[in-house]
Design an enzyme around this catalytic site. Structure first.
Site, mmCIF file in Angstrom:
data_model
loop_
_atom_site.group_PDB
_atom_site.id
_atom_site.type_symbol
_atom_site.label_atom_id
_atom_site.label_comp_id
_atom_site.label_asym_id
_atom_site.label_seq_id
_atom_site.Cartn_x
_atom_site.Cartn_y
_atom_site.Cartn_z
ATOM 1 C CG HIS A 236 -0.270 -0.151 2.538
ATOM 2 N ND1 HIS A 236 -0.902 0.050 3.741
ATOM 3 C CD2 HIS A 236 1.013 -0.494 2.853
ATOM 4 C CE1 HIS A 236 -0.060 -0.160 4.737
ATOM 5 N NE2 HIS A 236 1.113 -0.494 4.220
ATOM 6 C CG HIS A 237 3.916 1.950 2.424
ATOM 7 N ND1 HIS A 237 3.176 2.802 3.208
ATOM 8 C CD2 HIS A 237 4.287 0.912 3.222
ATOM 9 C CE1 HIS A 237 3.102 2.292 4.438
ATOM 10 N NE2 HIS A 237 3.762 1.160 4.465
#
Length: 436
Positions: free
Chosen positions: A141-142
């Site tokens: 998710h980064h």
């Protein structure tokens, strides 16, 4: 909690490619793709695969990744290798590749594998081939539009949400990883079609974003929800804020589909984490989201204590399929990793919970007020007269197995261990799919 009857009638698909466990970020690096293979091995040895349709994802093209990521960035990831790094010094710096996100052998293929499971899973939900899809290799998710970050290169969460938006007017993203889901929030910060909700450690902690006052911008104002937390978060405290916030989100936003990122670094004893959740507490969040009977894409994410991540994701797989499993671990290829107790559930630590009841209550009220400001979804769909909206283009025909083929998962209903080779696309089962 969902009732046993509703969970047992749930159609669950599971995406896994045995190759994912072969990739290695480098010596001493905390991110170990091997944990996904360990999880799969436990899922198989508990017999949970019999309750799911198991798929090996078909690789997506690099072009499909440019729905979110920039062309330059994808082209760079395609060509960079440990051998030619010295020729790309400027690009390595520009795209933030090198330290947390090292260049390793097969890096782009690894990205294709985990991303394909998430996009393929979203497409299967769109085709109504399943009620829940699991891809434990996803949840990175980064990653940003043109930048690697926090062990993540391609943001499969964003790409799967874009896939779901082809069919659904509104998609909800929930993040229970200990780190803020910054890449996903940033991607949808100015739209009201995606709401992002993240519960995370905040304050001198990577990535440093996710303040309670970060609520979105323009059309997306009030559609980014952040619950910043302190060290020592336990089950009782976590669920006391998770359930009311998600409950109000479901009521006001009424999503057509949910993407749930289940990072296991929020568990007690994580190598990089500082929360104190048990496997059951973590899984209760999954169970609560399931209770709304909205299509869900379940993704992995963080998790850096190798013996605990498979425990968590296996138990959550069991919760999704509605199959009670015993605490004693079955014998499996990685049995020695789980010593000395060889049990599924571990006790939490006695660390202090630095989240006071007053702080949690105050922040919860603050977020519920923000949610109260969003326009509630009308009960009846508004017909605009448009044949097809430009922002929600008609879904492309994703190349995944047809859900109505007679062999869309486990071949013989009488013997779920046996699979027919007469697949709609001519593919045989993956040789390691049912390895025990």
């Amino acid at each position: 909690m969902t009732s046993a009857s509703s969970s047992s009638s749930r159609r669950v698909s599971y995406f896994y490619d045995a190759e994912v466990g072969n990739y290695h970020y480098g010596q001493g690096h905390p991110m170990k793709p091997h944990r996904v293979r360990m999880t799969h091995n436990l899922v198989v040895n508990y017999g949970l695969y019999k309750r799911m349709d198991v798929f090996r994802p078909r690789l997506i093209s690099p072009t499909a990744m440019t729905r979110f990521h920039s062309d330059d960035y994808i082209n760079f990831l395609k060509v960079i290798t440990p051998d030619n790094m010295s020729d790309y010094t400027r690009q390595l710096q520009r795209f933030n590749v090198g330290e947390d996100c090292p260049v390793f052998d097969g890096m782009f293929e690894f990205c294709q594998l985990y991303t394909s499971g998430s996009i393929g899973g979203a497409a299967r939900l769109n085709d109504d081939g399943a009620d829940v899809v699991i891809n434990w290799s996803g949840g990175l998710h980064h990653a940003k539009k043109a930048e690697a970050s926090g062990f993540c290169y391609i943001n499969d969460c964003v790409l799967s949400i874009l896939e779901l938006l082809k069919k659904h007017e509104r998609v909800l993203y929930i993040d229970i990883d200990i780190h803020h889901g910054d890449g996903v929030e940033e991607a949808f910060y100015s739209t009201n079609r995606v709401m992002t909700v993240s519960f995370h450690k905040f304050g001198e902690y990577f990535p440093g974003t996710g303040d309670v006052l970060d609520i979105g911008y323009a059309d997306g104002k009030n559609y980014s929800i952040n619950f910043p937390l302190n060290d020592g978060m336990d089950d009782e405290s976590y669920l006391s804020v998770f359930k009311p916030v998600i409950g109000m989100v479901m009521e006001r936003f009424a999503p057509g589909a949910v993407v749930l990122q289940c990072g296991a670094d929020s568990l007690s004893g994580d190598r990089l984490g500082c929360f104190n959740l048990s496997v059951k507490g973590h899984a209760e969040c999954v169970s609560f989201v399931m209770s709304y009977n909205v299509p869900v894409l379940l993704l992995g994410g963080g998790g850096y204590t190798l013996r605990n991540v498979p425990r968590c994701w296996t138990y959550e797989t069991a919760v999704v399929v509605g199959e009670p499993i015993k605490d004693d671990l079955p014998f499996n290829d990685y049995y020695e990793y789980f010593g000395p107790d060889y049990s599924l559930h571990l006790p939490v630590s006695n660390m202090e919970n630095l989240n006071s009841k007053e702080y949690l209550h105050r922040t919860k009220i603050q977020l519920l007020d923000i949610l109260g400001d969003i326009e509630p979804v009308p009960g009846v769909q508004i017909q605009t007269g448009q044949i097809q909206s430009q922002i929600a283009p008609r879904s492309i025909n994703m190349e995944i197995d047809s859900s109505n083929s007679k062999d869309a998962g486990n071949g013989s209903s009488s013997n779920p261990d046996q699979r027919s080779d007469a697949r709609a696309d001519g593919r045989k089962e993956h040789p390691a799919e049912f390895a025990s």
